[in-house]
Design a protein around this motif. Structure first.
Motif, mmCIF file in Angstrom:
data_model
loop_
_atom_site.group_PDB
_atom_site.id
_atom_site.type_symbol
_atom_site.label_atom_id
_atom_site.label_comp_id
_atom_site.label_asym_id
_atom_site.label_seq_id
_atom_site.Cartn_x
_atom_site.Cartn_y
_atom_site.Cartn_z
ATOM 1 N N VAL A 73 -11.973 48.771 -10.657
ATOM 2 C CA VAL A 73 -12.872 48.259 -10.587
ATOM 3 C C VAL A 73 -12.477 48.482 -9.240
ATOM 4 N N VAL A 74 -11.976 49.243 -8.351
ATOM 5 C CA VAL A 74 -12.218 50.100 -7.121
ATOM 6 C C VAL A 74 -12.723 50.979 -7.868
ATOM 7 N N GLY A 75 -13.192 51.613 -8.494
ATOM 8 C CA GLY A 75 -13.939 52.745 -9.156
ATOM 9 C C GLY A 75 -15.351 52.159 -8.779
ATOM 10 N N LEU A 76 -14.751 51.004 -9.311
ATOM 11 C CA LEU A 76 -16.551 51.335 -10.142
ATOM 12 C C LEU A 76 -17.611 49.668 -8.298
ATOM 13 N N ALA A 77 -16.788 49.722 -7.332
ATOM 14 C CA ALA A 77 -17.441 49.360 -6.339
ATOM 15 C C ALA A 77 -17.439 50.083 -5.581
ATOM 16 N N LEU A 78 -16.771 51.176 -5.025
ATOM 17 C CA LEU A 78 -16.678 52.757 -4.927
ATOM 18 C C LEU A 78 -18.265 53.026 -4.680
ATOM 19 N N PHE A 108 -23.521 54.995 -4.435
ATOM 20 C CA PHE A 108 -24.933 54.639 -5.201
ATOM 21 C C PHE A 108 -25.478 53.898 -5.591
ATOM 22 N N ARG A 109 -25.131 52.738 -5.455
ATOM 23 C CA ARG A 109 -26.204 51.921 -6.180
ATOM 24 C C ARG A 109 -26.922 50.803 -5.327
ATOM 25 N N VAL A 116 -16.067 55.658 -10.452
ATOM 26 C CA VAL A 116 -17.522 56.114 -9.944
ATOM 27 C C VAL A 116 -18.159 56.654 -10.317
ATOM 28 N N PHE A 117 -17.937 57.891 -11.116
ATOM 29 C CA PHE A 117 -19.348 58.317 -12.155
ATOM 30 C C PHE A 117 -20.323 57.830 -13.110
#
Length: 143
Positions: free
Chosen positions: A116-121, A126-127, A39-40
Protein backbone atom coordinates in the motif's frame (compact mmCIF):
# COMPACT_ATOMS: atom_id res chain seq x y z
CA UNK A 1 0.10 -23.08 7.07
CA UNK A 2 -2.23 -20.76 5.16
CA UNK A 3 -3.46 -17.82 7.20
CA UNK A 4 -7.00 -16.55 6.74
CA UNK A 5 -6.62 -13.40 8.84
CA UNK A 6 -3.92 -10.75 9.01
CA UNK A 7 -0.94 -11.67 11.14
CA UNK A 8 2.29 -9.91 12.04
CA UNK A 9 5.32 -12.13 11.78
CA UNK A 10 8.74 -12.18 10.15
CA UNK A 11 7.93 -15.65 8.82
CA UNK A 12 6.03 -15.44 5.56
CA UNK A 13 5.80 -17.45 2.35
CA UNK A 14 5.29 -15.11 -0.57
CA UNK A 15 3.96 -16.23 -3.99
CA UNK A 16 6.04 -19.42 -4.26
CA UNK A 17 7.20 -22.05 -1.78
CA UNK A 18 10.86 -21.17 -2.19
CA UNK A 19 10.27 -17.52 -1.20
CA UNK A 20 10.17 -17.96 2.57
CA UNK A 21 11.49 -15.60 5.17
CA UNK A 22 12.88 -16.90 8.44
CA UNK A 23 14.86 -13.98 9.82
CA UNK A 24 14.53 -10.20 9.89
CA UNK A 25 16.97 -9.62 7.02
CA UNK A 26 14.98 -11.82 4.64
CA UNK A 27 11.73 -10.25 5.81
CA UNK A 28 12.93 -6.67 5.38
CA UNK A 29 14.32 -7.45 1.91
CA UNK A 30 10.97 -9.00 1.00
CA UNK A 31 9.14 -5.88 2.20
CA UNK A 32 11.53 -3.70 0.20
CA UNK A 33 10.92 -5.82 -2.90
CA UNK A 34 7.15 -5.46 -2.45
CA UNK A 35 7.51 -1.70 -2.07
CA UNK A 36 9.70 -1.36 -5.18
CA UNK A 37 7.42 -3.53 -7.32
CA UNK A 38 4.40 -1.48 -6.20
CA UNK A 39 6.11 1.77 -7.20
CA UNK A 40 7.12 0.20 -10.53
CA UNK A 41 3.48 -0.81 -11.10
CA UNK A 42 2.38 2.81 -10.83
CA UNK A 43 5.23 3.88 -13.13
CA UNK A 44 4.07 1.40 -15.77
CA UNK A 45 0.51 2.67 -15.46
CA UNK A 46 1.78 6.21 -16.04
CA UNK A 47 3.68 5.14 -19.16
CA UNK A 48 0.63 3.26 -20.45
CA UNK A 49 -1.64 6.28 -20.00
CA UNK A 50 0.91 8.57 -21.67
CA UNK A 51 1.17 6.17 -24.59
CA UNK A 52 -2.59 6.03 -24.85
CA UNK A 53 -2.79 9.83 -25.00
CA UNK A 54 -0.24 9.85 -27.78
CA UNK A 55 -2.11 7.13 -29.69
CA UNK A 56 -5.40 8.99 -29.38
CA UNK A 57 -3.81 12.18 -30.64
CA UNK A 58 -5.31 14.11 -27.73
CA UNK A 59 -3.49 17.10 -26.32
CA UNK A 60 -2.06 16.51 -22.90
CA UNK A 61 -0.23 18.63 -20.36
CA UNK A 62 3.50 19.16 -20.66
CA UNK A 63 4.17 17.58 -17.28
CA UNK A 64 3.45 14.07 -18.63
CA UNK A 65 5.12 14.61 -21.98
CA UNK A 66 8.22 12.49 -22.46
CA UNK A 67 10.96 12.98 -25.01
CA UNK A 68 11.16 9.25 -25.72
CA UNK A 69 7.58 9.04 -26.97
CA UNK A 70 6.76 11.12 -30.03
CA UNK A 71 3.53 13.09 -30.08
CA UNK A 72 2.88 12.92 -33.79
CA UNK A 73 2.18 9.62 -35.46
CA UNK A 74 3.07 9.12 -39.09
CA UNK A 75 0.74 6.65 -40.76
CA UNK A 76 -0.97 3.43 -39.83
CA UNK A 77 2.26 1.61 -39.03
CA UNK A 78 3.01 3.97 -36.17
CA UNK A 79 -0.53 3.64 -34.84
CA UNK A 80 -0.23 -0.15 -34.90
CA UNK A 81 3.11 0.10 -33.11
CA UNK A 82 1.52 2.29 -30.42
CA UNK A 83 -1.31 -0.23 -30.03
CA UNK A 84 1.14 -3.13 -29.74
CA UNK A 85 3.24 -1.22 -27.19
CA UNK A 86 0.09 -0.33 -25.25
CA UNK A 87 -1.06 -3.94 -25.25
CA UNK A 88 2.35 -5.07 -24.02
CA UNK A 89 2.37 -2.48 -21.23
CA UNK A 90 -1.17 -3.49 -20.27
CA UNK A 91 -0.17 -7.17 -20.10
CA UNK A 92 2.90 -6.50 -17.96
CA UNK A 93 0.98 -4.08 -15.73
CA UNK A 94 -1.89 -6.54 -15.28
CA UNK A 95 0.51 -9.37 -14.43
CA UNK A 96 2.28 -7.24 -11.83
CA UNK A 97 -1.07 -6.11 -10.42
CA UNK A 98 -2.27 -9.68 -10.00
CA UNK A 99 1.03 -10.71 -8.39
CA UNK A 100 0.71 -7.81 -5.94
CA UNK A 101 -2.82 -8.94 -5.16
CA UNK A 102 -1.59 -12.48 -4.50
CA UNK A 103 1.18 -11.12 -2.27
CA UNK A 104 -1.40 -9.23 -0.21
CA UNK A 105 -3.35 -12.48 0.04
CA UNK A 106 -0.48 -13.90 2.09
CA UNK A 107 -2.28 -11.94 4.87
CA UNK A 108 1.00 -10.74 6.34
CA UNK A 109 0.51 -7.26 7.76
CA UNK A 110 3.97 -6.05 6.79
CA UNK A 111 3.55 -7.16 3.19
CA UNK A 112 0.17 -5.42 3.04
CA UNK A 113 1.58 -2.17 4.42
CA UNK A 114 4.64 -2.29 2.12
CA UNK A 115 2.45 -2.74 -0.96
CA UNK A 116 0.00 0.00 0.00
CA UNK A 117 2.84 2.42 0.80
CA UNK A 118 4.55 1.52 -2.48
CA UNK A 119 1.36 2.15 -4.45
CA UNK A 120 0.87 5.48 -2.68
CA UNK A 121 4.47 6.55 -3.34
CA UNK A 122 4.21 5.49 -6.97
CA UNK A 123 0.98 7.42 -7.37
CA UNK A 124 2.53 10.48 -5.74
CA UNK A 125 5.62 10.46 -7.96
CA UNK A 126 4.19 9.23 -11.26
CA UNK A 127 0.42 9.46 -11.54
CA UNK A 128 -1.00 12.47 -9.74
CA UNK A 129 -0.64 15.07 -12.47
CA UNK A 130 -2.03 15.53 -15.93
CA UNK A 131 -4.32 12.52 -16.11
CA UNK A 132 -7.50 14.58 -16.20
CA UNK A 133 -7.22 14.93 -19.97
CA UNK A 134 -7.94 11.24 -20.49
CA UNK A 135 -10.90 9.20 -19.39
CA UNK A 136 -9.61 5.72 -18.76
CA UNK A 137 -12.12 3.04 -19.71
CA UNK A 138 -10.56 0.13 -17.86
CA UNK A 139 -12.64 -3.00 -18.04
CA UNK A 140 -10.34 -4.75 -15.58
CA UNK A 141 -10.34 -3.91 -11.89
CA UNK A 142 -6.58 -4.47 -11.73
CA UNK A 143 -5.70 -1.86 -14.33
Amino acid sequence: MMHMTFYWSKKVTLLIDSWKTNDWTDYLLTLLACLVVSVFYQFLENRRISLRLIGAGKPFPAEIETPLLRRSLAGNGAKVAVKVAGAFLFAVSSAIGYLLMLAVMSFNGGVFVAIVVGLALGYFFFRNEGENSLVVDASCACA
